[in-house]
Scaffold this active site. Structure first.
Site, PDB file in Angstrom:
ATOM      1  N   GLU A  37       0.804  -1.012  -0.022  1.00 17.56           N
ATOM      2  CA  GLU A  37      -0.151  -0.154   0.008  1.00 17.56           C
ATOM      3  C   GLU A  37       0.884   1.156  -0.022  1.00 17.56           C
ATOM      4  O   GLU A  37       2.012   1.440   0.682  1.00 17.56           O
ATOM      5  CB  GLU A  37      -0.853  -0.031   1.206  1.00 17.56           C
ATOM      6  CG  GLU A  37      -2.165   0.527   0.939  1.00 17.56           C
ATOM      7  CD  GLU A  37      -3.062  -0.278   0.108  1.00 17.56           C
ATOM      8  OE1 GLU A  37      -3.041   0.014  -1.262  1.00 17.56           O
ATOM      9  OE2 GLU A  37      -3.760  -1.314   0.258  1.00 17.56           O
ATOM     10  N   ASP A  40       2.881   2.113  -4.989  1.00 19.82           N
ATOM     11  CA  ASP A  40       2.787   2.296  -6.213  1.00 19.82           C
ATOM     12  C   ASP A  40       3.660   3.455  -6.896  1.00 19.82           C
ATOM     13  O   ASP A  40       4.313   3.340  -8.007  1.00 19.82           O
ATOM     14  CB  ASP A  40       1.449   1.894  -7.078  1.00 19.82           C
ATOM     15  CG  ASP A  40       0.387   2.650  -6.514  1.00 19.82           C
ATOM     16  OD1 ASP A  40       0.806   3.703  -5.641  1.00 19.82           O
ATOM     17  OD2 ASP A  40      -0.572   2.664  -7.196  1.00 19.82           O
ATOM     18  N   GLY A 128     -16.667   5.077  -3.975  1.00 22.01           N
ATOM     19  CA  GLY A 128     -15.778   5.728  -2.923  1.00 22.01           C
ATOM     20  C   GLY A 128     -15.364   4.968  -1.687  1.00 22.01           C
ATOM     21  O   GLY A 128     -14.921   5.360  -0.522  1.00 22.01           O
ATOM     22  N   GLY A 130     -12.939   2.456  -1.649  1.00 19.50           N
ATOM     23  CA  GLY A 130     -11.747   2.229  -1.581  1.00 19.50           C
ATOM     24  C   GLY A 130     -11.196   0.973  -2.410  1.00 19.50           C
ATOM     25  O   GLY A 130     -10.293   0.419  -2.333  1.00 19.50           O
ATOM     26  N   ASP A 178      -4.260   0.681  -9.586  1.00 17.10           N
ATOM     27  CA  ASP A 178      -5.723   0.170  -9.754  1.00 17.10           C
ATOM     28  C   ASP A 178      -6.192   0.113 -11.318  1.00 17.10           C
ATOM     29  O   ASP A 178      -6.752  -1.055 -11.499  1.00 17.10           O
ATOM     30  CB  ASP A 178      -6.709   1.481  -9.378  1.00 17.10           C
ATOM     31  CG  ASP A 178      -6.202   1.722  -7.674  1.00 17.10           C
ATOM     32  OD1 ASP A 178      -5.488   1.095  -7.137  1.00 17.10           O
ATOM     33  OD2 ASP A 178      -6.387   2.982  -7.368  1.00 17.10           O
TER      34      ASP A 178
HETATM   35  C1  GLA Z   1      -5.122   4.577  -4.331  1.00 15.15           C
HETATM   36  C2  GLA Z   1      -4.498   5.151  -5.438  1.00 15.15           C
HETATM   37  C3  GLA Z   1      -3.379   3.963  -5.788  1.00 15.15           C
HETATM   38  C4  GLA Z   1      -2.516   3.481  -4.752  1.00 15.15           C
HETATM   39  C5  GLA Z   1      -3.242   3.171  -3.389  1.00 15.15           C
HETATM   40  C6  GLA Z   1      -2.478   3.251  -2.250  1.00 15.15           C
HETATM   41  O1  GLA Z   1      -6.066   3.558  -4.566  1.00 15.15           O
HETATM   42  O2  GLA Z   1      -5.393   5.075  -6.656  1.00 15.15           O
HETATM   43  O3  GLA Z   1      -2.719   4.136  -7.026  1.00 15.15           O
HETATM   44  O4  GLA Z   1      -1.479   4.307  -4.432  1.00 15.15           O
HETATM   45  O5  GLA Z   1      -4.174   4.510  -3.118  1.00 15.15           O
HETATM   46  O6  GLA Z   1      -1.806   2.088  -2.190  1.00 15.15           O
END
Ligand code: GLA
Length: 391
Positions: A37, A40, A128, A130, A178
């Site tokens: 987490e 990226d 929204g 996550g 993502d």
């Molecule tokens: C969001 C961003 C991703 C990543 C996560 C944290 O989902 O869109 O690119 O940075 O937060 O890991």
């Protein structure tokens, strides 16, 4: 709702609105990240999977005027129109149609002209929450435009085009996780993505004795907008002080040595990222070896680092993780952590499949008692990435 049911629903909605069935139907999934987490955008590793929750778009050419794109979302009050006789510009900040508009602009910038179309959109990815509802919408749009223009993009280029849409139209400087997994997810596999080389490796997760449990806290604290770019900046600063291109090239020893040259907060941010990149690599090894207790421990360590060093958790997420840890391996929980950007949204747990019902009940009950909020809890197998259902 299965993908089949969702497709039938969207197709029906389109037919109701236009008096004829859609010519094209596409789907793109949301995602849950098992570990890795906030790594990226630091060129690190991530280990997400696509989930069995999708955004589906059904579309056809309009009856008359072919220079207009009209998008109807079953989840929004107002439809959005894009006039192709003018340059495509972002809508006001916070408008849902910025995601598809940014993707359309990306295709046009490549000389790929979709022409006008009407589309109906529905999504089972919680908005929204996550779980990358925005990436699912971007990737669904890109998949639809591939079908309409007859030009299939390289998967990496497609994911990057969608990321750019999010940066430039939605104003969110996200990483690449993502969009990559929404494009490239595979059934029964996690996607180990090296965000520096952009190489991907599929890691099987098909042991029927384990399940991925997703716990939606149903809270979203309003911090994400400003905190995410702030974290990115702190990471860039740490890399600069360390003299490396990104925190991927830093190691724990170099970071310790540079501690005195860094602001304490910047140091802790970097400590999370450097540790999390290592944990992600170990977790992928643990999954390959079906070493679930080890993977679970890495997930807890990830959560505590996100809570204490990176400071992107919140009380509700900490409560879910605390309850899960209390249940323990004996009760069927190997590990649990917040997933996604943070400040609310979802936690992800790796659990014994035969204990899913008892674990879900315990988490839901204790969470309700401690917060007064109903959690939404579900299981997902790793799903396939974006697909053309009719084209
Ligand atoms: C969001 C961003 C991703 C990543 C996560 C944290 O989902 O869109 O690119 O940075 O937060 O890991």
């Amino acid at each position: 709702m299965t993908l089949q049911e969702l497709t039938a629903h969207v197709s029906q909605q389109f037919t109701k609105a236009h008096g004829r069935p859609p010519r094209w139907i596409v789907a793109a999934p949301g995602r849950v990240n098992l570990i890795g987490e906030h790594t990226d955008y630091n060129d690190g590793f991530v280990l997400p999977m696509a989930i069995e929750f999708y955004t589906v778009m059904a579309a056809d050419r309009p009856a008359g005027d072919t220079k207009q794109i009209r998008l109807y979302s079953t989840l929004a009050d107002k439809p959005a129109s894009i006039d192709l006789t003018r340059p495509v510009k972002p809508f006001p900040k916070g408008t849902w149609s910025n995601y598809p508009a940014g993707v359309i602009a990306g295709f046009l910038a490549r000389g790929l002209k979709p022409g006008g179309f009407d589309a109906t959109i529905h999504s089972t990815v919680p908005l929204g929450g996550g779980l990358s509802s925005s990436a699912a919408l971007e990737v669904a749009t890109a998949t639809l435009l591939e079908v309409i223009t007859g030009k299939k993009l390289d998967p990496v280029e497609k994911a990057l085009l969608c990321q750019k849409a999010e940066h430039e139209f939605a104003g969110m400087p996200c990483g690449i996780m993502d969009q990559f997994v929404s494009v490239m997810g595979r059934e029964n596999h996690l996607l180990l993505l090296d965000c520096r080389s952009r190489r991907t490796e599929l890691v099987p997760l098909d042991d029927p004795s384990v399940a991925v449990l997703i716990v939606n806290t149903n809270v979203k604290h309003k911090l994400t907008g400003s905190e995410y770019p702030a974290r990115r900046k702190q990471c860039e600063l740490a890399a600069k002080i360390l003299g490396v291109p990104s925190l991927r090239s830093a190691n724990p020893k170099a970071l310790e040595d540079a501690k005195d040259r860094m602001d304490e907060v910047v140091y802790r941010r970097a400590r999370h990222v450097v540790g999390e990149i290592e944990r992600t690599v170990y977790a992928a090894e643990g999954i390959r070896a079906s070493n679930w207790p080890t993977v679970g421990q890495l997930m807890y360590a990830s959560h505590y680092s996100l809570r204490d060093d990176y400071e992107v958790s919140c009380d509700e997420l900490d409560i879910v993780v605390g309850v899960a840890e209390g249940i323990g391996v004996k009760g069927g929980v190997y590990g649990c952590r917040m997933t996604g950007g943070g400040f609310g949204g979802c936690a992800v747990a790796l659990v014994k499949a035969d204990a899913v019902d008892a674990i879900s009940k315990k988490i839901a009950d204790d969470y309700k008692t401690k917060t007064g909020i109903e959690a939404t809890i579900f299981v997902s197998r790793p799903a396939a990435g974006a697909t053309v259902i009719k084209g």
